[in-house]
Write a protein that holds these residues in place. Sequence first.
Motif, PDB file in Angstrom:
ATOM      1  N   LEU A 164      32.751  41.486  38.225  1.00  0.00           N
ATOM      2  CA  LEU A 164      31.359  41.259  37.873  1.00  0.00           C
ATOM      3  C   LEU A 164      30.532  42.507  38.166  1.00  0.00           C
ATOM      4  N   GLU A 187      25.362  37.802  32.253  1.00  0.00           N
ATOM      5  CA  GLU A 187      26.267  38.512  33.146  1.00  0.00           C
ATOM      6  C   GLU A 187      27.052  39.549  32.357  1.00  0.00           C
ATOM      7  N   TRP A 228      30.766  41.591  32.702  1.00  0.00           N
ATOM      8  CA  TRP A 228      32.050  41.651  33.407  1.00  0.00           C
ATOM      9  C   TRP A 228      32.857  42.836  32.908  1.00  0.00           C
ATOM     10  N   VAL A 267      37.296  36.894  39.087  1.00  0.00           N
ATOM     11  CA  VAL A 267      36.199  36.038  38.633  1.00  0.00           C
ATOM     12  C   VAL A 267      35.954  34.930  39.641  1.00  0.00           C
TER      13      VAL A 267
END
Length: 205
Positions: free
Chosen positions: A2, A135, A137, A161
Amino acid sequence: KLLFSTKFHGHSLSRFFSSTSGMSNTLVMIETCEGELLGAFARDAWKNMGERPFGSEKSFLFSCKPLLRCFSAQAAQSGYQFACKDGIACGGGSCSRMSGLFVDCSLTRGSSFPSMQFRNPNLASKPMFEIRQMEVWKVFTVEEEELHGDFSDEDDPFDAVGADLARFRGRKKDSVLKNGVDRFMLSFVGHGSALSQAMHVRNNA
């Protein structure tokens, strides 16, 4: 891994750029206020380029909820990615809300329209939508795995994750990827794209 979350880092475009600086192969995950889940895989690192297009034909757009759909980039096109003071975009002719996927500078509003670059329909039920959470990633390539050594089960990108989700839950901040089903869909998007031979994405749902 992340890199950025509006829940944790706030609704700051400059923070988005600094958090993703130099990071190629990223998934932008968006949860709309209607509960839809959609996003983009960006092969090139995000950077403010004004109206200058960048990116690669190995990028794609997708939606996970309510339907699982993936739209690979078309060759011999340009405009796969845009990033400017007004926001970020994938597909289309400029960094604008008429793109295949656009997020404005507040990171609270987005839009999705058909684009030549991805031959996508609207990714959301409405062309214009409010963003509940966004978000970004980092997805690791096979070459990056080889550079850093084999990932153990604990170090696998999609196991990471779960670890990052646990940290978010410790702060009482939910992630867009709320459960194993969402992670499965994210993994499936990777496997179902033209990148499946290049990307090492495992299903850990």
